[in-house]
Write a protein that holds these residues in place. Structure first.
Motif, PDB file in Angstrom:
ATOM      1  N   THR A   1       0.846  -1.182   0.000  1.00  0.00           N
ATOM      2  CA  THR A   1       0.000   0.000   0.000  1.00  0.00           C
ATOM      3  C   THR A   1       0.889   1.242   0.000  1.00  0.00           C
ATOM      4  OG1 THR A   1      -1.649  -1.187   1.257  1.00  0.00           O
ATOM      5  CG2 THR A   1      -1.785   1.193   1.294  1.00  0.00           C
ATOM      6  N   PRO A   2       0.629   2.220  -0.910  1.00  0.00           N
ATOM      7  CA  PRO A   2       1.411   3.463  -0.838  1.00  0.00           C
ATOM      8  C   PRO A   2       1.221   4.120   0.520  1.00  0.00           C
ATOM      9  CG  PRO A   2       0.078   3.405  -2.845  1.00  0.00           C
ATOM     10  CD  PRO A   2      -0.352   2.250  -1.986  1.00  0.00           C
ATOM     11  N   GLY A   3       2.289   4.677   1.054  1.00  0.00           N
ATOM     12  CA  GLY A   3       2.182   5.423   2.293  1.00  0.00           C
ATOM     13  C   GLY A   3       2.648   4.682   3.521  1.00  0.00           C
ATOM     14  N   PHE A   4       2.105   3.511   3.791  1.00  0.00           N
ATOM     15  CA  PHE A   4       2.540   2.762   4.960  1.00  0.00           C
ATOM     16  C   PHE A   4       2.187   1.291   4.793  1.00  0.00           C
ATOM     17  CE2 PHE A   4      -1.490   4.877   5.958  1.00  0.00           C
ATOM     18  CZ  PHE A   4      -2.306   3.854   6.387  1.00  0.00           C
ATOM     19  N   ARG A   5       2.834   0.458   5.579  1.00  0.00           N
ATOM     20  CA  ARG A   5       2.605  -0.982   5.538  1.00  0.00           C
ATOM     21  C   ARG A   5       1.841  -1.407   6.777  1.00  0.00           C
ATOM     22  NH1 ARG A   5       8.713  -2.809   3.986  1.00  0.00           N
ATOM     23  NH2 ARG A   5       8.706  -1.849   1.922  1.00  0.00           N
ATOM     24  N   PHE A   6       1.138  -2.517   6.660  1.00  0.00           N
ATOM     25  CA  PHE A   6       0.407  -3.084   7.789  1.00  0.00           C
ATOM     26  C   PHE A   6       1.129  -4.336   8.242  1.00  0.00           C
ATOM     27  CE2 PHE A   6      -2.744  -1.249   4.869  1.00  0.00           C
ATOM     28  CZ  PHE A   6      -3.186  -0.220   5.667  1.00  0.00           C
ATOM     29  N   ARG A   7       1.189  -4.531   9.550  1.00  0.00           N
ATOM     30  CA  ARG A   7       1.783  -5.730  10.104  1.00  0.00           C
ATOM     31  C   ARG A   7       0.874  -6.201  11.221  1.00  0.00           C
ATOM     32  NH1 ARG A   7       7.526  -6.138  13.198  1.00  0.00           N
ATOM     33  NH2 ARG A   7       6.511  -4.531  14.406  1.00  0.00           N
ATOM     34  N   PHE A   8       0.487  -7.466  11.176  1.00  0.00           N
ATOM     35  CA  PHE A   8      -0.400  -8.026  12.181  1.00  0.00           C
ATOM     36  C   PHE A   8       0.387  -9.061  12.979  1.00  0.00           C
ATOM     37  CE2 PHE A   8      -2.983  -6.603   8.669  1.00  0.00           C
ATOM     38  CZ  PHE A   8      -4.000  -5.900   9.297  1.00  0.00           C
ATOM     39  N   LEU A   9       0.465  -8.863  14.277  1.00  0.00           N
ATOM     40  CA  LEU A   9       1.204  -9.755  15.159  1.00  0.00           C
ATOM     41  C   LEU A   9       0.265 -10.326  16.206  1.00  0.00           C
ATOM     42  CD1 LEU A   9       4.312  -7.474  15.761  1.00  0.00           C
ATOM     43  CD2 LEU A   9       4.147  -9.408  14.199  1.00  0.00           C
ATOM     44  N   PRO A  10       0.507 -11.570  16.612  1.00  0.00           N
ATOM     45  CA  PRO A  10      -0.341 -12.126  17.675  1.00  0.00           C
ATOM     46  C   PRO A  10      -0.114 -11.376  18.984  1.00  0.00           C
ATOM     47  CG  PRO A  10       1.477 -13.618  17.155  1.00  0.00           C
ATOM     48  CD  PRO A  10       1.551 -12.488  16.177  1.00  0.00           C
ATOM     49  N   SER A  11      -1.155 -11.345  19.788  1.00  0.00           N
ATOM     50  CA  SER A  11      -1.069 -10.662  21.071  1.00  0.00           C
ATOM     51  C   SER A  11      -1.784 -11.484  22.132  1.00  0.00           C
ATOM     52  CB  SER A  11      -1.733  -9.283  20.970  1.00  0.00           C
ATOM     53  OG  SER A  11      -1.793  -8.683  22.235  1.00  0.00           O
ATOM     54  N   GLN A  12      -1.217 -11.483  23.309  1.00  0.00           N
ATOM     55  CA  GLN A  12      -1.863 -12.126  24.448  1.00  0.00           C
ATOM     56  C   GLN A  12      -2.736 -11.126  25.202  1.00  0.00           C
ATOM     57  OE1 GLN A  12      -1.556 -15.448  24.743  1.00  0.00           O
ATOM     58  NE2 GLN A  12      -0.322 -15.235  22.896  1.00  0.00           N
ATOM     59  N   GLU A  13      -2.628  -9.853  24.801  1.00  0.00           N
ATOM     60  CA  GLU A  13      -3.387  -8.797  25.463  1.00  0.00           C
ATOM     61  C   GLU A  13      -4.868  -8.930  25.137  1.00  0.00           C
ATOM     62  OE1 GLU A  13      -2.083  -6.325  27.440  1.00  0.00           O
ATOM     63  OE2 GLU A  13      -0.095  -7.201  27.206  1.00  0.00           O
ATOM     64  N   ARG A  14      -5.691  -8.857  26.149  1.00  0.00           N
ATOM     65  CA  ARG A  14      -7.138  -8.866  25.957  1.00  0.00           C
ATOM     66  C   ARG A  14      -7.596  -7.497  25.490  1.00  0.00           C
ATOM     67  NH1 ARG A  14     -10.440  -9.132  30.974  1.00  0.00           N
ATOM     68  NH2 ARG A  14     -11.332  -7.355  30.035  1.00  0.00           N
ATOM     69  N   LYS A  15      -8.567  -7.446  24.635  1.00  0.00           N
ATOM     70  CA  LYS A  15      -9.096  -6.175  24.146  1.00  0.00           C
ATOM     71  C   LYS A  15      -9.922  -5.534  25.259  1.00  0.00           C
ATOM     72  CE  LYS A  15     -11.500  -4.165  20.218  1.00  0.00           C
ATOM     73  NZ  LYS A  15     -12.492  -3.350  20.861  1.00  0.00           N
TER      74      LYS A  15
ATOM     75  N   ASN B   1      -2.752   0.381  23.669  1.00  0.00           N
ATOM     76  CA  ASN B   1      -3.483   0.314  22.413  1.00  0.00           C
ATOM     77  C   ASN B   1      -3.121  -0.969  21.664  1.00  0.00           C
ATOM     78  OD1 ASN B   1      -4.639   2.835  22.832  1.00  0.00           O
ATOM     79  ND2 ASN B   1      -3.069   3.913  21.683  1.00  0.00           N
ATOM     80  N   ARG B   2      -4.128  -1.680  21.185  1.00  0.00           N
ATOM     81  CA  ARG B   2      -3.873  -2.885  20.384  1.00  0.00           C
ATOM     82  C   ARG B   2      -3.288  -2.519  19.028  1.00  0.00           C
ATOM     83  NH1 ARG B   2      -6.481  -7.751  21.622  1.00  0.00           N
ATOM     84  NH2 ARG B   2      -6.940  -8.163  19.433  1.00  0.00           N
ATOM     85  N   LEU B   3      -3.677  -1.377  18.494  1.00  0.00           N
ATOM     86  CA  LEU B   3      -3.164  -0.908  17.214  1.00  0.00           C
ATOM     87  C   LEU B   3      -2.265   0.287  17.493  1.00  0.00           C
ATOM     88  CD1 LEU B   3      -6.522  -0.938  15.212  1.00  0.00           C
ATOM     89  CD2 LEU B   3      -4.810  -2.745  15.349  1.00  0.00           C
ATOM     90  N   HIS B   4      -1.068   0.271  16.911  1.00  0.00           N
ATOM     91  CA  HIS B   4      -0.140   1.376  17.114  1.00  0.00           C
ATOM     92  C   HIS B   4       0.812   1.471  15.928  1.00  0.00           C
ATOM     93  CE1 HIS B   4       2.277  -1.997  18.743  1.00  0.00           C
ATOM     94  NE2 HIS B   4       3.280  -1.318  18.226  1.00  0.00           N
ATOM     95  N   PHE B   5       1.516   2.580  15.851  1.00  0.00           N
ATOM     96  CA  PHE B   5       2.505   2.793  14.799  1.00  0.00           C
ATOM     97  C   PHE B   5       3.853   2.228  15.231  1.00  0.00           C
ATOM     98  CE2 PHE B   5      -0.326   6.555  14.114  1.00  0.00           C
ATOM     99  CZ  PHE B   5      -0.811   6.178  12.878  1.00  0.00           C
ATOM    100  N   ASP B   6       4.554   1.619  14.284  1.00  0.00           N
ATOM    101  CA  ASP B   6       5.965   1.266  14.416  1.00  0.00           C
ATOM    102  C   ASP B   6       6.692   2.084  13.366  1.00  0.00           C
ATOM    103  OD1 ASP B   6       5.654  -0.654  16.404  1.00  0.00           O
ATOM    104  OD2 ASP B   6       5.676  -2.343  15.024  1.00  0.00           O
ATOM    105  N   LEU B   7       7.638   2.905  13.786  1.00  0.00           N
ATOM    106  CA  LEU B   7       8.404   3.720  12.852  1.00  0.00           C
ATOM    107  C   LEU B   7       9.771   3.103  12.640  1.00  0.00           C
ATOM    108  CD1 LEU B   7       7.649   7.316  14.174  1.00  0.00           C
ATOM    109  CD2 LEU B   7       6.397   5.975  12.493  1.00  0.00           C
TER     110      LEU B   7
END
Length: 194
Positions: free
Chosen positions: A2-16, A142-148
């Motif tokens: 995707t132009p602009g930024f990439r998405f990365r989905f990682l498993p999490s043990q954190e409850r929403k 936050n479950r969703l966050h930026f990685d720079l």
């Protein structure tokens, strides 16, 4: 990619905990296209949810199988018209945080009105938007966050110093000894500098 930024989905043990402060807005080209996207998402384990949307609003609010919210936007939405299928990463946030991320990423503001802001890569692609106050309460990490990622030959320490000078703060979320640095934007949202 995707132009602009990439998405990365990682498993999490954190409850929403509570509603996410970020979610995707998917676009549609017609009512039938919107219905097909909704049906495909439901078939993959998504579900309809109510986050306070009004009946007169044309978007459909769904959640993925882990409860992460996303919207399928109605056709004819001019704001996301040329952004592609993933029209935006829509965030709960202040005008100040929109300004921060514009400076941090070097992306121009493409919307700045009534305390709402949006930025977009000069190369196109999805927008990143902030809806302005009132902000929803923050419940845990936050479950969703930026990685720079600094440029290939960039200096992580210099990048962290630059972000701190723009208004970020250092935080400890229990990450321990890791190779990345955890910071928070002016609204307290965590992000990592790799």
């Amino acid at each position: 990619m995707t132009p602009g930024f990439r998405f990365r989905f990682l498993p999490s043990q954190e409850r929403k905990l509570g509603q996410n402060r970020m979610h995707f807005d998917l676009t549609s080209t017609s009512v039938e296209d919107q219905q097909q996207t909704v049906a495909r998402a439901l078939g993959l384990g998504g579900q309809h949810i109510d986050v306070g949307q009004r009946p007169e609003e044309g978007h459909v609010v769904l959640a993925d199988p882990e409860g992460n919210e996303f919207c399928v936007i109605e056709p004819g939405n001019n704001f996301l018209a040329d952004c592609g299928f993933i029209g935006a990463l829509a965030c709960d946030g202040s005008q100040e945080v929109g300004y921060f991320w514009s400076e941090a990423l070097g992306w121009p503001l493409v919307w700045d009105q009534d305390e709402e802001t949006a930025i977009r890569s000069p190369h196109g692609g999805p927008k990143i938007t902030w809806g302005g106050p009132p902000l929803m309460p923050k419940a845990g990490k936050n479950r969703l966050h930026f990685d720079l990622a600094p440029p290939v030959h960039g200096d992580q320490r210099a990048e962290v110093d630059r972000l701190l000078s723009l208004g970020a703060t250092r935080i400890d979320i229990g990450q321990g000894e890791v190779s990345w640095v955890v910071l928070a934007d002016p609204d307290g949202n965590e992000f990592c500098v790799l």
